[in-house]
Design an enzyme around this catalytic site. Sequence first.
Site, mmCIF file in Angstrom:
data_model
loop_
_atom_site.group_PDB
_atom_site.id
_atom_site.type_symbol
_atom_site.label_atom_id
_atom_site.label_comp_id
_atom_site.label_asym_id
_atom_site.label_seq_id
_atom_site.Cartn_x
_atom_site.Cartn_y
_atom_site.Cartn_z
ATOM 1 N N TYR A 79 0.935 -1.280 0.170
ATOM 2 C CA TYR A 79 0.013 -0.004 0.082
ATOM 3 C C TYR A 79 0.842 1.315 0.111
ATOM 4 O O TYR A 79 0.491 2.394 0.425
ATOM 5 C CB TYR A 79 -0.865 0.168 1.377
ATOM 6 C CG TYR A 79 -1.954 -0.985 1.406
ATOM 7 C CD1 TYR A 79 -2.329 -2.066 0.008
ATOM 8 C CD2 TYR A 79 -2.601 -1.213 2.386
ATOM 9 C CE1 TYR A 79 -3.187 -2.893 0.397
ATOM 10 C CE2 TYR A 79 -3.655 -2.100 2.131
ATOM 11 C CZ TYR A 79 -3.997 -3.043 1.500
ATOM 12 O OH TYR A 79 -4.982 -3.876 1.523
ATOM 13 N N ASP B 248 -1.061 -17.954 2.272
ATOM 14 C CA ASP B 248 -1.978 -19.009 1.932
ATOM 15 C C ASP B 248 -2.278 -20.176 2.906
ATOM 16 O O ASP B 248 -3.413 -20.462 3.478
ATOM 17 C CB ASP B 248 -1.991 -19.429 0.511
ATOM 18 C CG ASP B 248 -0.709 -20.058 0.209
ATOM 19 O OD1 ASP B 248 0.355 -19.603 0.930
ATOM 20 O OD2 ASP B 248 -0.301 -20.629 -0.692
ATOM 21 N N ASP C 267 -9.482 -9.600 8.668
ATOM 22 C CA ASP C 267 -10.702 -9.475 8.252
ATOM 23 C C ASP C 267 -11.386 -10.963 8.515
ATOM 24 O O ASP C 267 -12.372 -11.204 9.204
ATOM 25 C CB ASP C 267 -11.127 -9.248 6.883
ATOM 26 C CG ASP C 267 -11.503 -7.571 6.750
ATOM 27 O OD1 ASP C 267 -10.944 -6.893 7.686
ATOM 28 O OD2 ASP C 267 -11.753 -7.176 5.759
ATOM 29 N N ASP D 212 -4.057 -7.038 6.483
ATOM 30 C CA ASP D 212 -5.371 -6.637 6.263
ATOM 31 C C ASP D 212 -6.464 -7.675 5.731
ATOM 32 O O ASP D 212 -7.401 -7.468 6.440
ATOM 33 C CB ASP D 212 -5.316 -5.596 4.981
ATOM 34 C CG ASP D 212 -6.321 -4.544 4.821
ATOM 35 O OD1 ASP D 212 -7.481 -4.613 5.540
ATOM 36 O OD2 ASP D 212 -6.487 -4.035 3.656
ATOM 37 N N LYS E 111 5.234 -14.485 1.908
ATOM 38 C CA LYS E 111 4.914 -15.107 0.750
ATOM 39 C C LYS E 111 6.077 -15.146 -0.333
ATOM 40 O O LYS E 111 6.136 -15.068 -1.270
ATOM 41 C CB LYS E 111 3.511 -14.468 -0.308
ATOM 42 C CG LYS E 111 3.155 -15.144 -1.253
ATOM 43 C CD LYS E 111 2.679 -16.600 -0.979
ATOM 44 C CE LYS E 111 2.278 -17.403 -2.365
ATOM 45 N NZ LYS E 111 2.006 -18.823 -1.738
#
Length: 357
Positions: free
Chosen positions: A138, A222, A250, A246, A189
């Site tokens: 971001y 993942d 959630d 982020d 990752k």
Amino acid sequence: MTVYKIAAIPADGIGPEVIGAGLQVLEAVAARDGGFTLDVTEFDWGSDHYKRTGAMMPADGPERLKAFDAIYFGAVGAPDVPDHITLWGLRLPICQGFDQYANVRPTRILPGIRAPLAGVGPGDLDWVIVRENSEGEYSGHGGRAHKGLPEEVATEVAIFTRVGVTRIMRYAFALAQSRPRKLLTVVTKSNAQRFGLVMWDEIAAEVAREYPDVTWDKMLVDAMTMRMVLRPRSLDTIVATNLHADILSDLAGALAGSLGVAPTANIDPERRYPSMFEPIHGSAFDIAGQGIANPVASFWTAAQMLEHLGQPAAAGRLMAAVEQVCAAGILTPDVGGTATTQAVTDAVVEAVRGANA
């Protein structure tokens, strides 16, 4: 009597409802404590401000906020304003402009709230997700060329710096060290992102040597989603990049019962600027104005703010009141109840007033 200057930015959707509820509860907490008061200034920035003026906040908005001890933020986003305008016009300039590089998102199942995972209840899921909040995916670097043509190209560049990664790793290891289990999971990752996230992994290993009493492991993002669902008890403190955390937070909120109970703190650990505290759930325009928004996330966020301001006893009293009300079944519809936003707020205020010192 200590006075804390609080900038309230209710902003969009259910933001005004839950921030209004939070301010009622904070007033009760301050009155019950007796050692501090809150001097609140409200700013009408957000999507309505954008529609009136062409900007989500005034050009001098960040400069005006510097005078405050903390920022209490509602939600940003509106169905008739592009999301990149709302986000980059208000929330991100505050987070990045004030170098609030540690985004801290605690997650646990509160008493009385039924979580979706079978056999998992209060005490079985108790996490803190630390999100790198200043760079990564971001960062806002990139661009578009040849717009509208067949050869149009868009780039979105993730930025990882040694300074940025090192400081968030130290923050996460220190937080893990302060918690009973002293356990940290580093999300990555690096199998696919072989530059920025390979450096992320290397710096995690370097910083780990500074915290020999912290047990840590590394997890591909993942695989992490599966671990959160299948082995929630195996996790405690989690650190991840701006994008990965982020998304994972959630999922964490949903696993705890609802995004309506999930808090967030955007922290400048060096305290050069005010930190910002916001519920995680967003503007939720589908229920705005109906009086049923869950205010628990804003209460938990307020407790984080009190903790940051140096009022841990008041923060603990607030969370104890929230847990008491949830356990009593006074819940909004998103977590299976029938109570209104105001009914939950009134119950928490009464629980605060009745709490023993």
